[in-house]
Design a protein around this motif. Structure first.
Motif, PDB file in Angstrom:
ATOM      1  N   ALA A  17       1.666  -0.744   2.895  1.00 52.40           N
ATOM      2  CA  ALA A  17       0.822  -1.402   1.894  1.00 52.40           C
ATOM      3  C   ALA A  17       1.022  -2.911   1.806  1.00 52.40           C
ATOM      4  N   LEU A  18       2.221  -3.392   2.067  1.00 53.05           N
ATOM      5  CA  LEU A  18       2.479  -4.836   2.088  1.00 53.05           C
ATOM      6  C   LEU A  18       3.266  -5.176   3.344  1.00 53.05           C
ATOM      7  N   ILE A  19       3.001  -6.339   3.921  1.00 56.30           N
ATOM      8  CA  ILE A  19       3.797  -6.822   5.039  1.00 56.30           C
ATOM      9  C   ILE A  19       4.698  -7.943   4.516  1.00 56.30           C
ATOM     10  N   PRO A  20       5.711  -8.329   5.264  1.00 53.90           N
ATOM     11  CA  PRO A  20       6.640  -9.360   4.759  1.00 53.90           C
ATOM     12  C   PRO A  20       5.969 -10.635   4.272  1.00 53.90           C
ATOM     13  N   ASP A  21       4.936 -11.119   4.953  1.00 53.02           N
ATOM     14  CA  ASP A  21       4.267 -12.353   4.524  1.00 53.02           C
ATOM     15  C   ASP A  21       3.698 -12.236   3.117  1.00 53.02           C
ATOM     16  N   THR A  22       3.070 -11.094   2.814  1.00 53.30           N
ATOM     17  CA  THR A  22       2.485 -10.933   1.476  1.00 53.30           C
ATOM     18  C   THR A  22       3.566 -10.677   0.431  1.00 53.30           C
ATOM     19  N   VAL A  23       4.661 -10.051   0.842  1.00 53.38           N
ATOM     20  CA  VAL A  23       5.796  -9.887  -0.078  1.00 53.38           C
ATOM     21  C   VAL A  23       6.310 -11.262  -0.501  1.00 53.38           C
ATOM     22  N   ALA A  24       6.431 -12.166   0.457  1.00 51.96           N
ATOM     23  CA  ALA A  24       6.951 -13.509   0.164  1.00 51.96           C
ATOM     24  C   ALA A  24       6.080 -14.229  -0.858  1.00 51.96           C
ATOM     25  N   GLY A  40       8.124  -0.013   6.591  1.00 52.03           N
ATOM     26  CA  GLY A  40       7.335  -0.751   7.569  1.00 52.03           C
ATOM     27  C   GLY A  40       7.641  -0.435   9.017  1.00 52.03           C
ATOM     28  N   GLU A  41       8.538   0.510   9.257  1.00 52.94           N
ATOM     29  CA  GLU A  41       8.993   0.771  10.629  1.00 52.94           C
ATOM     30  C   GLU A  41       7.852   1.145  11.570  1.00 52.94           C
ATOM     31  N   ARG A  42       6.953   2.029  11.108  1.00 50.09           N
ATOM     32  CA  ARG A  42       5.878   2.476  12.002  1.00 50.09           C
ATOM     33  C   ARG A  42       4.785   1.417  12.168  1.00 50.09           C
ATOM     34  N   SER A  43       4.876   0.355  11.360  1.00 51.33           N
ATOM     35  CA  SER A  43       3.973  -0.794  11.524  1.00 51.33           C
ATOM     36  C   SER A  43       4.685  -1.952  12.214  1.00 51.33           C
ATOM     37  N   PHE A  44       5.940  -1.698  12.639  1.00 51.48           N
ATOM     38  CA  PHE A  44       6.740  -2.680  13.366  1.00 51.48           C
ATOM     39  C   PHE A  44       7.190  -3.840  12.486  1.00 51.48           C
ATOM     40  N   PHE A  45       7.399  -3.550  11.185  1.00 52.73           N
ATOM     41  CA  PHE A  45       8.001  -4.509  10.260  1.00 52.73           C
ATOM     42  C   PHE A  45       9.331  -3.915   9.801  1.00 52.73           C
ATOM     43  N   SER A  46      10.420  -4.597  10.088  1.00 53.04           N
ATOM     44  CA  SER A  46      11.751  -4.052   9.800  1.00 53.04           C
ATOM     45  C   SER A  46      12.181  -4.328   8.364  1.00 53.04           C
ATOM     46  N   ASP A  47      13.163  -3.569   7.915  1.00 57.39           N
ATOM     47  CA  ASP A  47      13.743  -3.814   6.593  1.00 57.39           C
ATOM     48  C   ASP A  47      14.307  -5.234   6.511  1.00 57.39           C
ATOM     49  N   THR A  48      14.850  -5.712   7.622  1.00 56.36           N
ATOM     50  CA  THR A  48      15.393  -7.072   7.662  1.00 56.36           C
ATOM     51  C   THR A  48      14.297  -8.104   7.405  1.00 56.36           C
ATOM     52  N   ASP A  49      13.104  -7.847   7.966  1.00 56.54           N
ATOM     53  CA  ASP A  49      11.970  -8.753   7.745  1.00 56.54           C
ATOM     54  C   ASP A  49      11.617  -8.814   6.257  1.00 56.54           C
ATOM     55  N   TYR A  50      11.621  -7.664   5.614  1.00 56.09           N
ATOM     56  CA  TYR A  50      11.280  -7.620   4.192  1.00 56.09           C
ATOM     57  C   TYR A  50      12.352  -8.301   3.339  1.00 56.09           C
ATOM     58  N   GLU A  51      13.607  -8.077   3.686  1.00 52.26           N
ATOM     59  CA  GLU A  51      14.691  -8.730   2.941  1.00 52.26           C
ATOM     60  C   GLU A  51      14.601 -10.242   3.076  1.00 52.26           C
ATOM     61  N   HIS A 328      -2.177  -4.943  12.656  1.00 47.42           N
ATOM     62  CA  HIS A 328      -3.303  -5.657  12.056  1.00 47.42           C
ATOM     63  C   HIS A 328      -3.917  -4.876  10.901  1.00 47.42           C
ATOM     64  N   ALA A 329      -3.901  -3.545  10.979  1.00 46.16           N
ATOM     65  CA  ALA A 329      -4.419  -2.743   9.866  1.00 46.16           C
ATOM     66  C   ALA A 329      -3.607  -3.002   8.599  1.00 46.16           C
ATOM     67  N   SER A 330      -2.286  -3.052   8.750  1.00 47.96           N
ATOM     68  CA  SER A 330      -1.415  -3.330   7.602  1.00 47.96           C
ATOM     69  C   SER A 330      -1.595  -4.759   7.111  1.00 47.96           C
ATOM     70  N   GLN A 331      -1.748  -5.692   8.041  1.00 47.43           N
ATOM     71  CA  GLN A 331      -1.946  -7.097   7.674  1.00 47.43           C
ATOM     72  C   GLN A 331      -3.193  -7.263   6.823  1.00 47.43           C
ATOM     73  N   LEU A 332      -4.295  -6.636   7.241  1.00 49.98           N
ATOM     74  CA  LEU A 332      -5.546  -6.756   6.497  1.00 49.98           C
ATOM     75  C   LEU A 332      -5.473  -6.022   5.162  1.00 49.98           C
ATOM     76  N   TYR A 333      -4.919  -4.825   5.180  1.00 50.60           N
ATOM     77  CA  TYR A 333      -4.814  -4.049   3.943  1.00 50.60           C
ATOM     78  C   TYR A 333      -3.908  -4.766   2.942  1.00 50.60           C
ATOM     79  N   ALA A 334      -2.808  -5.312   3.419  1.00 49.28           N
ATOM     80  CA  ALA A 334      -1.890  -6.038   2.539  1.00 49.28           C
ATOM     81  C   ALA A 334      -2.584  -7.227   1.884  1.00 49.28           C
ATOM     82  N   LYS A 335      -3.447  -7.905   2.635  1.00 48.31           N
ATOM     83  CA  LYS A 335      -4.212  -9.020   2.066  1.00 48.31           C
ATOM     84  C   LYS A 335      -5.161  -8.513   0.987  1.00 48.31           C
ATOM     85  N   ASN A 336      -5.827  -7.386   1.250  1.00 47.42           N
ATOM     86  CA  ASN A 336      -6.717  -6.792   0.250  1.00 47.42           C
ATOM     87  C   ASN A 336      -5.961  -6.459  -1.027  1.00 47.42           C
ATOM     88  N   VAL A 337      -4.821  -5.802  -0.873  1.00 48.62           N
ATOM     89  CA  VAL A 337      -4.030  -5.385  -2.037  1.00 48.62           C
ATOM     90  C   VAL A 337      -3.485  -6.598  -2.792  1.00 48.62           C
TER      91      VAL A 337
END
Length: 388
Positions: A17-24, A40-51, A328-337
């Protein structure tokens, strides 16, 4: 104000639902963001990226769901392995933002209302200029239209473009797109980029110019009834109009190497556009990609989630195509949310303002009631009793 991102448990769901950029961005606004471990693992965003973006990683699912003010998801709440619904993990009065399929599965809306959850359905975002940045249906449909053409090109035992070689000239593939909404228009553009000759059909005459601007020929059927529903979606038409439509498009289906169908009506079974008789007339080796497979299919031969060969024609019924492009699906959805969050949160406080047309349209349940009349009607039709 605490916002949490849940890890999707549906097998075929790879988005987050959110990628690291939108979390920031949300953290910079002074909001606390929790992300479930591995979300975010299956979207290739790691926990480290989110932290690194300022999120707190939570490994306890019950804690994340039960202690958040706003929970963000992609898929509707699911039944867990322990037999409990994810709805039961939410604290009363919390806010849930997700795809909810409230017209197709109104029982989930009833469960959310019983739990006194304020639920906003991303499918119900109105198609207005002001709401464009929040329109998740459109952002995800674009991905589906693009991927459908790639799937068709891979399955077709021919080239897509015209080629002139020493061994002779190869004629370009003929592609017929049925439905010129967001998915259909993206499919047209992608097929044209691959060099195919493209025709497109839609019951809404207003899309003719858009189709032609992308280099496709528009197949027009004149109908004596309104074909556009609220929000610009195609409207379900009468049986007589369906019959007339099928008669016109049958010849185009017959002569096509690839047919991609995209027609869907929210909360209804997908309209039947391609009959068995039409498939029987197609050339062996032809391909049909049915993007409405999970709503029953636009093609009579479609089997959701399967690739079948019927009378020499390959019929592909993919489910949740956007999830196959999770980055890209997560990137776009995260922007929508995130755009919706900007509307709901003012000065670090949640404000659900029903005088706002976007909030009013998207909010399915609030304060123990189902707010949307169409959802109430769907539930009543399903169960035979009133709700909310």
């Amino acid at each position: 104000m605490r916002i949490a991102v849940a890890k999707e448990i549906e097998v075929c769901e790879r988005r987050v639902a959110l990628i690291p950029d939108t979390v920031a961005r949300l953290v910079k606004q002074g909001l606390e963001v929790w992300v479930e471990k591995g979300a975010g693992e299956r979207s290739f965003f790691s926990d480290t990226d989110y932290e690194a973006a300022g999120a707190t990683i939570i490994g306890d699912t019950a804690k994340l769901w039960g202690e958040t003010d706003i929970l963000l998801k992609v898929s509707p709440p699911q039944e867990r392995e322990d037999g409990r619904s994810e709805v039961d993990l939410l604290k009363e009065g919390a806010v849930l933002v997700s795809f909810l399929n409230p017209l197709g599965n109104p029982v989930v809306a009833e469960q959310l209302a019983n739990r006194k959850i304020t639920a906003l359905s991303m499918e119900m975002i109105p198609r207005t200029t002001r709401a464009q940045s929040m329109d998740a249906l459109s952002s995800q449909a674009s991905l589906a239209g693009y991927k459908a053409v790639l799937i068709a090109a891979a399955a077709l035992p021919k080239y897509f473009p015209m080629l002139t070689t020493a061994a002779g000239t190869i004629a370009p593939a003929k592609v017929f797109i049925m439905g010129a909404g967001v998915a259909g228009l993206q499919a047209i553009a992608t097929a044209r980029r691959l060099g195919a000759v493209v025709e497109a059909f839609d019951i809404r005459p207003a899309v003719k110019e858009e189709v032609q601007s992308l280099g496709a020929k528009f197949v027009e059927v004149k109908l004596d009834e309104e074909t556009v529903a609220a929000g610009g979606y195609a409207k379900e038409i009468s049986e007589a109009s369906k019959q007339r439509t099928q008669e016109v498009v049958a010849e185009h289906v017959k002569n096509s190497d690839v047919v991609i169908t995209t027609a869907q009506v929210p909360g209804r079974q997908a309209p039947r556009l391609v009959t068995e008789e039409m498939v029987a007339q197609m050339k062996p080796g032809s391909v049909i990609v049915d993007l409405a497979a999970d709503q029953g299919g636009n093609c009579a031969c479609t089997e959701p989630g399967k690739d079948i060969v019927w009378n020499g024609v390959t019929i592909i019924g993919p489910i949740n195509l956007p999830s196959s492009m999770p980055i890209h699906a997560s990137q776009l959805y995260a922007k929508n949310v995130t755009s919706l969050m900007q509307l709901l949160i003012k000065d670090k406080a949640l404000r659900v303002d029903f005088s706002d047309d976007i909030v009013d349209a998207a909010c399915v349940t609030h304060a123990g009631e189902i707010r949307n009349q169409r959802v109430r009607d769907a539930l009543q039709a399903l169960s035979g009793v009133g709700a909310g």
